[in-house]
Design a protein around this motif. Structure first.
Motif, PDB file in Angstrom:
ATOM      1  N   VAL A 465       0.854  -1.194   0.000  1.00  0.00           N
ATOM      2  CA  VAL A 465       0.000   0.000   0.000  1.00  0.00           C
ATOM      3  C   VAL A 465       0.885   1.236   0.000  1.00  0.00           C
ATOM      4  CG1 VAL A 465      -1.957  -1.109   1.134  1.00  0.00           C
ATOM      5  CG2 VAL A 465      -0.171  -0.059   2.535  1.00  0.00           C
ATOM      6  N   LYS A 466       0.377   2.317  -0.519  1.00  0.00           N
ATOM      7  CA  LYS A 466       1.163   3.547  -0.608  1.00  0.00           C
ATOM      8  C   LYS A 466       1.550   4.038   0.778  1.00  0.00           C
ATOM      9  CE  LYS A 466      -0.466   5.294  -5.070  1.00  0.00           C
ATOM     10  NZ  LYS A 466      -1.103   6.429  -5.779  1.00  0.00           N
ATOM     11  N   ASP A 467       2.778   4.509   0.874  1.00  0.00           N
ATOM     12  CA  ASP A 467       3.299   5.026   2.137  1.00  0.00           C
ATOM     13  C   ASP A 467       4.078   6.297   1.825  1.00  0.00           C
ATOM     14  OD1 ASP A 467       4.506   3.562   5.100  1.00  0.00           O
ATOM     15  OD2 ASP A 467       5.210   5.478   4.351  1.00  0.00           O
ATOM     16  N   GLU A 472       6.187   2.372  -0.434  1.00  0.00           N
ATOM     17  CA  GLU A 472       5.173   1.373  -0.167  1.00  0.00           C
ATOM     18  C   GLU A 472       5.451   0.772   1.199  1.00  0.00           C
ATOM     19  OE1 GLU A 472       3.577  -1.090  -3.841  1.00  0.00           O
ATOM     20  OE2 GLU A 472       5.761  -1.066  -3.864  1.00  0.00           O
ATOM     21  N   SER A 473       4.410   0.285   1.843  1.00  0.00           N
ATOM     22  CA  SER A 473       4.592  -0.524   3.047  1.00  0.00           C
ATOM     23  C   SER A 473       3.693  -1.745   2.930  1.00  0.00           C
ATOM     24  CB  SER A 473       4.290   0.280   4.317  1.00  0.00           C
ATOM     25  OG  SER A 473       2.952   0.707   4.339  1.00  0.00           O
ATOM     26  N   VAL A 474       3.912  -2.693   3.812  1.00  0.00           N
ATOM     27  CA  VAL A 474       3.213  -3.971   3.743  1.00  0.00           C
ATOM     28  C   VAL A 474       1.905  -3.913   4.523  1.00  0.00           C
ATOM     29  CG1 VAL A 474       3.320  -6.409   4.409  1.00  0.00           C
ATOM     30  CG2 VAL A 474       5.335  -5.282   3.425  1.00  0.00           C
ATOM     31  N   LYS A 475       0.834  -4.388   3.897  1.00  0.00           N
ATOM     32  CA  LYS A 475      -0.425  -4.610   4.592  1.00  0.00           C
ATOM     33  C   LYS A 475      -0.784  -6.076   4.484  1.00  0.00           C
ATOM     34  CE  LYS A 475      -5.267  -3.330   5.098  1.00  0.00           C
ATOM     35  NZ  LYS A 475      -6.354  -2.377   4.777  1.00  0.00           N
ATOM     36  N   ALA A 476      -1.193  -6.661   5.611  1.00  0.00           N
ATOM     37  CA  ALA A 476      -1.553  -8.074   5.628  1.00  0.00           C
ATOM     38  C   ALA A 476      -3.028  -8.240   5.978  1.00  0.00           C
ATOM     39  CB  ALA A 476      -0.694  -8.823   6.637  1.00  0.00           C
ATOM     40  N   PHE A 477      -3.666  -9.186   5.308  1.00  0.00           N
ATOM     41  CA  PHE A 477      -5.034  -9.588   5.616  1.00  0.00           C
ATOM     42  C   PHE A 477      -4.934 -10.978   6.242  1.00  0.00           C
ATOM     43  CE2 PHE A 477      -5.066  -6.624   2.158  1.00  0.00           C
ATOM     44  CZ  PHE A 477      -6.154  -5.796   2.396  1.00  0.00           C
ATOM     45  N   VAL A 478      -5.458 -11.120   7.446  1.00  0.00           N
ATOM     46  CA  VAL A 478      -5.209 -12.329   8.230  1.00  0.00           C
ATOM     47  C   VAL A 478      -6.523 -12.970   8.671  1.00  0.00           C
ATOM     48  CG1 VAL A 478      -4.177 -13.227  10.353  1.00  0.00           C
ATOM     49  CG2 VAL A 478      -2.986 -11.467   9.042  1.00  0.00           C
ATOM     50  N   VAL A 479      -6.569 -14.292   8.533  1.00  0.00           N
ATOM     51  CA  VAL A 479      -7.686 -15.084   9.048  1.00  0.00           C
ATOM     52  C   VAL A 479      -7.197 -15.848  10.273  1.00  0.00           C
ATOM     53  CG1 VAL A 479      -9.363 -16.909   8.583  1.00  0.00           C
ATOM     54  CG2 VAL A 479      -8.694 -15.331   6.751  1.00  0.00           C
ATOM     55  N   LEU A 480      -7.892 -15.653  11.405  1.00  0.00           N
ATOM     56  CA  LEU A 480      -7.508 -16.312  12.657  1.00  0.00           C
ATOM     57  C   LEU A 480      -8.275 -17.622  12.847  1.00  0.00           C
ATOM     58  CD1 LEU A 480      -7.527 -13.257  15.111  1.00  0.00           C
ATOM     59  CD2 LEU A 480      -5.528 -14.328  14.062  1.00  0.00           C
ATOM     60  N   LYS A 481      -7.671 -18.526  13.583  1.00  0.00           N
ATOM     61  CA  LYS A 481      -8.370 -19.734  14.005  1.00  0.00           C
ATOM     62  C   LYS A 481      -9.526 -19.344  14.923  1.00  0.00           C
ATOM     63  CE  LYS A 481      -4.079 -22.406  13.810  1.00  0.00           C
ATOM     64  NZ  LYS A 481      -3.031 -23.117  14.591  1.00  0.00           N
ATOM     65  N   GLY A 482     -10.622 -20.083  14.834  1.00  0.00           N
ATOM     66  CA  GLY A 482     -11.840 -19.716  15.547  1.00  0.00           C
ATOM     67  C   GLY A 482     -11.650 -19.462  17.022  1.00  0.00           C
ATOM     68  N   GLU A 483     -10.823 -20.287  17.671  1.00  0.00           N
ATOM     69  CA  GLU A 483     -10.662 -20.143  19.120  1.00  0.00           C
ATOM     70  C   GLU A 483      -9.882 -18.909  19.525  1.00  0.00           C
ATOM     71  OE1 GLU A 483      -9.484 -22.493  17.175  1.00  0.00           O
ATOM     72  OE2 GLU A 483      -7.597 -23.393  17.889  1.00  0.00           O
ATOM     73  N   TYR A 484      -9.265 -18.240  18.554  1.00  0.00           N
ATOM     74  CA  TYR A 484      -8.467 -17.052  18.877  1.00  0.00           C
ATOM     75  C   TYR A 484      -9.095 -15.748  18.390  1.00  0.00           C
ATOM     76  CZ  TYR A 484      -4.695 -20.316  19.969  1.00  0.00           C
ATOM     77  OH  TYR A 484      -3.935 -21.327  20.523  1.00  0.00           O
ATOM     78  N   GLU A 485     -10.258 -15.825  17.762  1.00  0.00           N
ATOM     79  CA  GLU A 485     -10.842 -14.640  17.145  1.00  0.00           C
ATOM     80  C   GLU A 485     -11.108 -13.518  18.138  1.00  0.00           C
ATOM     81  OE1 GLU A 485     -14.265 -15.877  14.976  1.00  0.00           O
ATOM     82  OE2 GLU A 485     -13.114 -16.743  13.316  1.00  0.00           O
ATOM     83  N   GLU A 486     -11.412 -13.856  19.365  1.00  0.00           N
ATOM     84  CA  GLU A 486     -11.698 -12.838  20.376  1.00  0.00           C
ATOM     85  C   GLU A 486     -10.490 -12.470  21.221  1.00  0.00           C
ATOM     86  OE1 GLU A 486     -15.318 -12.708  18.829  1.00  0.00           O
ATOM     87  OE2 GLU A 486     -14.632 -11.380  20.439  1.00  0.00           O
TER      88      GLU A 486
END
Length: 536
Positions: A465-467, A472-486
């Motif tokens: 993404v623009k910085d 540019e800098s890094v952006k991450a989209f992350v999916v967590l395991k269900g037990e850790y979502e909260e």
């Protein structure tokens, strides 16, 4: 020693200058001077040591060092015995170093004593047999100038390793005679991107280095009277080319381990620097510094720069010229696969917004993105392809990736550009998904693999993404395991990544998601994420 027609590996030029100007300064490091005779002698002695440890022609030695004289000594020592230099970023953390050292099948590594814990942790997972450590202390005066904070650290003597300073004091300096085929033998493996995003080792020959070094010296009018500032990382190909030009011409390298505006201004004035390679934010930081008006910049005749983190404009260049008396210009366009500098700006022919013209001996074409074999006329945008004597032999142990990138001697760059009627190249963007952060290449899958090691993460996708500071800098989209979502937050993940990755690489932004966009076959659609990010 005769250089014949000058078609020799670069260490032959080092030996030549050591004979004709033995007492001339080859390197100045915070007030510590290494003469050409010492550089040649010490690299011979280290070459003898490596040979005694079973390092032979074609073997790889990793260098895990910041900018320091030890890097240059080691670089030429390795190549003198026909072995291969494997530079590793001084910013690497454990996982990153392990990946490259394993991929290189490196038998030995040279590292700073401060970095040894990282090497120690990865060594059992690699082919490393010999570890050589070194200390800043061995190559610094009692009172460094400019100030060098690391000078206060005591030297560490590490059991089960070899000490570089002892080696260059004690070993024989009669270097083994090794037959080197300048055109075919690999001298250097530098890491770059590929279609999968994981770093790949680009194999470069002695001839590749000679061609780019000699050509750049010619275009820039560099000679033995030049005193060059080396503040860019010499473990990266652009910084390495600057090092090579100085050794080729018999000039002097003023080496800094890191940038600070005060340090750069002080060495320019003290050592009468004539040539510098920078990135635009460095020049802006100097111009904005209150000390700048008191510095004598008159020795500086040449300052090429790169638009990393900030675009070079004619306005910035004029401000720099008002301060220093010399023009600031976009240095070059190039790739690791071509030993960089394929299109180069001459200070006499600066055209803002471009990266200069093709280097003598270099062909550059623009191909249609819809019909990849069709060459486009001037002014039209398409994929940049390059052909010259700097083109690499291929990617280490990756024939399919090599075949895709290297075709009939042409490097298909994956970059978008155009050429105008005067022959100037405009670099317009990257077709590949590589991210450029503060001048460093970041490969999405590289970052994703590390994020996915977190115990709470199922999967991730990374984009650039623009910085305004880093480009540019890094952006991450992350999916967590269900037990850790909260329980796990984006901020916690960013801090975890900061501990595990190089400073330029870790994500500055993390967005938690329940799922990621994919193709029917399960391949991540990073471009979909990037597209949505642009319209926010």
């Amino acid at each position: 020693m005769s250089l014949n027609n000058g078609y020799q590996p670069l260490h032959y030029f080092l030996r030549h200058h050591a004979q004709v100007a033995p007492d001339k300064a080859a390197i100045i490091f915070y007030g510590f001077t290494v003469t050409y005779k010492e550089l040649d002698d010490w690299s011979d002695r280290f070459a003898c040591f490596l040979h005694s440890r079973g390092i032979r022609k074609g073997d790889t030695v990793a260098l895990f060092l910041p900018n320091c004289p030890q890097y240059i000594i080691s670089h030429f020592a390795i190549q003198k015995i026909g072995a291969i230099v494997g530079p590793c970023s001084a910013m690497f953390k454990e996982w990153e170093l392990e990946y490259e050292v394993k991929d290189l099948c490196a038998k030995a590594i040279v590292t700073l004593d401060e970095f040894f814990p990282i090497v120690e942790s990865v060594k059992p997972k690699t082919m490393l047999e010999t570890v050589v450590t070194t200390s800043y202390k061995d190559f610094l005066p009692d009172v460094p100038f400019p100030d060098f904070p690391e000078a206060v650290y005591p030297k560490k003597y590490i059991p089960m390793t070899e000490d570089l300073h002892n080696i260059i004091q004690q070993y024989d300096n009669v270097c083994p005679n090794v037959d080197i085929n300048i055109d075919e033998d690999v001298a250097l493996i530098v890491y770059t991107s590929g279609s999968t995003g994981l770093p790949k080792g680009a194999m470069l020959t002695y001839q590749n280095a000679l061609y780019k070094t000699r050509s750049m010296a010619t275009v820039r009018g560099m000679n033995s009277s030049d005193v060059s500032l080396s503040v860019m990382p010499i473990c990266h190909i652009a910084g390495m080319l600057g090092m090579n030009v100085s050794i080729y011409t018999g000039g002097t390298i003023v080496l800094l381990s890191r940038f600070s505006p005060e340090a750069v201004m002080k060495v320019i004035e003290l050592h009468k620097i004539t040539a510098a390679q920078t990135v635009v934010p460095m020049n802006v930081a100097i111009m904005n510094h209150p000390m700048s008006k008191q510095i004598d910049f008159r020795s500086l005749r040449l300052n090429g720069c790169t638009s990393f983190g900030m675009q070079l404009t004619e306005s910035i260049s004029k401000q720099w010229e008002e301060l220093t008396g010399t023009c600031l210009f976009e240095s070059a366009y190039g790739l690791s696969e071509t030993h960089t500098a394929d299109a180069v700006t001459s200070p006499e022919t600066v055209k803002f917004g471009t990266t200069g013209k093709a280097l003598p001996g270099t062909e550059i074409k623009i191909l249609s993105l819809e019909e990849p074999r069709r060459e486009l006329p001037m002014g039209q945008e398409g994929e940049i392809i390059v052909k010259n004597p700097g083109v690499f032999k291929g990617y280490l142990n990756k024939p399919q990736e090599t075949a895709k990138t290297l075709q009939d001697g042409w490097v298909y760059t994956g970059d978008i550009g155009k050429i105008d009627h005067e022959g100037f190249l405009y670099f317009l963007g990257r077709q590949k998904e590589m991210i450029k952060c503060s001048g460093y290449s970041v490969f999405p899958e590289d970052v994703e693999l590390m994020i996915n090691k977190h115990h709470a993460v199922i999967e991730s996708a990374v984009i650039g993404v623009k910085d305004p500071v880093r480009g540019e800098s890094v952006k991450a989209f992350v999916v967590l395991k269900g037990e850790y979502e909260e329980d796990v937050t984006a901020e916690e993940l960013i801090l975890w990544c900061k501990e595990k990755m190089a400073a330029y690489k870790y994500p500055r932004q993390i967005e938690l998601r329940t799922q990621l966009p994919k193709t029917g076959t399960g391949k991540l659609l990073r471009r979909e994420l990037a597209g949505k990010e642009k319209i926010k």
